[in-house]
Design a protein around this motif. Structure first.
Motif, PDB file in Angstrom:
ATOM      1  N   THR A   2     -23.352 -30.801  49.760  1.00  0.00           N
ATOM      2  CA  THR A   2     -22.186 -31.094  49.800  1.00  0.00           C
ATOM      3  C   THR A   2     -21.819 -31.106  48.224  1.00  0.00           C
ATOM      4  OG1 THR A   2     -22.709 -33.654  49.317  1.00  0.00           O
ATOM      5  CG2 THR A   2     -22.282 -32.709  51.624  1.00  0.00           C
ATOM      6  N   TYR A   3     -20.325 -31.318  47.918  1.00  0.00           N
ATOM      7  CA  TYR A   3     -20.107 -31.322  46.566  1.00  0.00           C
ATOM      8  C   TYR A   3     -20.710 -32.478  45.896  1.00  0.00           C
ATOM      9  CZ  TYR A   3     -16.499 -30.760  42.767  1.00  0.00           C
ATOM     10  OH  TYR A   3     -16.088 -30.295  41.488  1.00  0.00           O
ATOM     11  N   ALA A   4     -20.826 -33.705  46.510  1.00  0.00           N
ATOM     12  CA  ALA A   4     -21.473 -34.871  45.581  1.00  0.00           C
ATOM     13  C   ALA A   4     -22.922 -34.634  45.691  1.00  0.00           C
ATOM     14  CB  ALA A   4     -21.290 -36.026  46.636  1.00  0.00           C
ATOM     15  N   ALA A   8     -24.786 -34.709  42.069  1.00  0.00           N
ATOM     16  CA  ALA A   8     -26.151 -35.347  41.713  1.00  0.00           C
ATOM     17  C   ALA A   8     -27.171 -34.579  41.490  1.00  0.00           C
ATOM     18  CB  ALA A   8     -26.318 -36.197  42.986  1.00  0.00           C
ATOM     19  N   VAL A  77     -16.862 -32.005  51.383  1.00  0.00           N
ATOM     20  CA  VAL A  77     -16.193 -32.988  50.369  1.00  0.00           C
ATOM     21  C   VAL A  77     -15.647 -34.321  51.355  1.00  0.00           C
ATOM     22  CG1 VAL A  77     -15.469 -31.284  48.888  1.00  0.00           C
ATOM     23  CG2 VAL A  77     -14.007 -31.858  50.705  1.00  0.00           C
ATOM     24  N   SER A  78     -15.626 -35.208  50.596  1.00  0.00           N
ATOM     25  CA  SER A  78     -15.100 -36.679  51.391  1.00  0.00           C
ATOM     26  C   SER A  78     -13.954 -36.540  51.876  1.00  0.00           C
ATOM     27  CB  SER A  78     -15.245 -37.797  50.083  1.00  0.00           C
ATOM     28  OG  SER A  78     -14.262 -37.449  49.244  1.00  0.00           O
ATOM     29  N   GLU A  88     -14.326 -35.874  44.577  1.00  0.00           N
ATOM     30  CA  GLU A  88     -15.552 -35.366  43.883  1.00  0.00           C
ATOM     31  C   GLU A  88     -15.058 -34.316  42.623  1.00  0.00           C
ATOM     32  OE1 GLU A  88     -16.985 -35.729  48.200  1.00  0.00           O
ATOM     33  OE2 GLU A  88     -15.034 -35.212  47.057  1.00  0.00           O
ATOM     34  N   SER A  91     -13.914 -36.561  39.932  1.00  0.00           N
ATOM     35  CA  SER A  91     -15.332 -37.005  39.176  1.00  0.00           C
ATOM     36  C   SER A  91     -16.035 -36.120  38.213  1.00  0.00           C
ATOM     37  CB  SER A  91     -16.274 -37.280  40.376  1.00  0.00           C
ATOM     38  OG  SER A  91     -15.810 -38.466  41.164  1.00  0.00           O
TER      39      SER A  91
END
Length: 270
Positions: A2-4, A8, A77-78, A88, A91
């Motif tokens: 995922t993008y997150a 991370a 993505v969320s 994201e 962010s």
């Protein structure tokens, strides 16, 4: 992936290392009452750049996504989306500015380049800003002409070259004197973020529209993405160097005084 997870994976370690250095300086300043190593003005300038990044990039990024220049797999993505842009991405605006900004401040402290006056500063500012302006005009002209494969490329240049033009017109000579610092401050995060971008694209986290890109790539990384990270890191590093320069401060004060005098002369003549 995922993008997150990409954020991370690639940003946790370098940002953690840089933030630990900031906390160490804060410890020395606030608890041990020795503020020699903590530059409040530098971190204020960094926070200002984060705000500017959000304000300036948000409408441009929303436009790109609305036109499908590039897009996300919705499964990666969320569901939190502001406009066309997922959380994201917002962010990332903050995290990239923080990463490049903190790195620039660390390099600036280590190298301690003296602010020697550049040779022919006015000519350097004039010709460099003229070159940037001509490039910007060409990019805008190609975009308005409807060159579809160059859509992303021209939109990057048309958007990013405006702050570059302001920086060169105001302080190209200051940036030239600080070129050694800027070379390190820009190149390291740029290459690192190229690696992150290549990883994300190869894993399908985000994708580019092949009809709106040139198709030129290096090792699988599109030319447009390489240019994007180079220019954004240039804007961040050069902006921080200019805002922290004593020469910049003196020049800004002189321009403000000159503006006040001209305004007073205008008022007096009317």
């Amino acid at each position: 992936m995922t993008y997150a997870a990409v954020l991370a994976l690639f940003l946790t370690l370098p940002l953690g290392w840089l933030l630990i250095r900031v906390l160490r300086d804060l410890w020395s300043c606030w608890l041990m009452r020795r503020c020699v190593s903590f530059d409040r003005r530098a971190y204020t300038v960094l926070l200002l750049h984060i705000v500017l990044a959000l304000v300036y990039t948000t409408p441009w990024d929303n436009y790109l996504l609305s036109k499908g220049v590039w897009f996300y797999d919705p499964q990666r993505v969320s569901n939190i989306v502001l406009g066309y842009v997922p959380l994201e991405e917002y962010s990332f605006f903050v995290l990239q500015t923080l990463l490049t900004g903190l790195w620039t401040l660390m390099v600036r402290r280590r190298l301690k380049v003296a602010e020697e006056p550049a040779i022919m500063p006015r000519q350097l500012r004039l010709w460099s800003s003229l070159g940037v302006f001509v490039l910007w005009v060409c990019a805008v002209a190609l975009w308005t002409a409807g060159w579809r494969p160059g859509t992303y490329l021209t939109l990057i240049l048309g958007w990013a070259l405006i702050p570059v033009l302001i920086q060169t017109a105001f302080g190209a000579d200051i940036l030239w004197v600080q070129r050694r610092l800027l070379a390190v401050a820009i190149s390291v995060p740029t290459v690192y973020l190229w690696l992150m971008d290549w990883f994300a694209i190869s894993h399908g986290v985000w994708q580019l529209d092949p009809l709106q890109t040139t198709g030129l790539a290096l090792g699988g990384l599109p030319l447009e993405e390489m240019l994007f990270f180079l220019l954004t890191n240039w804007i961040i590093a050069c902006g921080i160097v200019l805002m922290l320069s004593d020469t910049s401060y003196a020049r800004a004060q002189a321009l403000r005084r000159s503006g006040r005098i001209r305004w007073w002369q205008f008022r007096s003549s009317h």
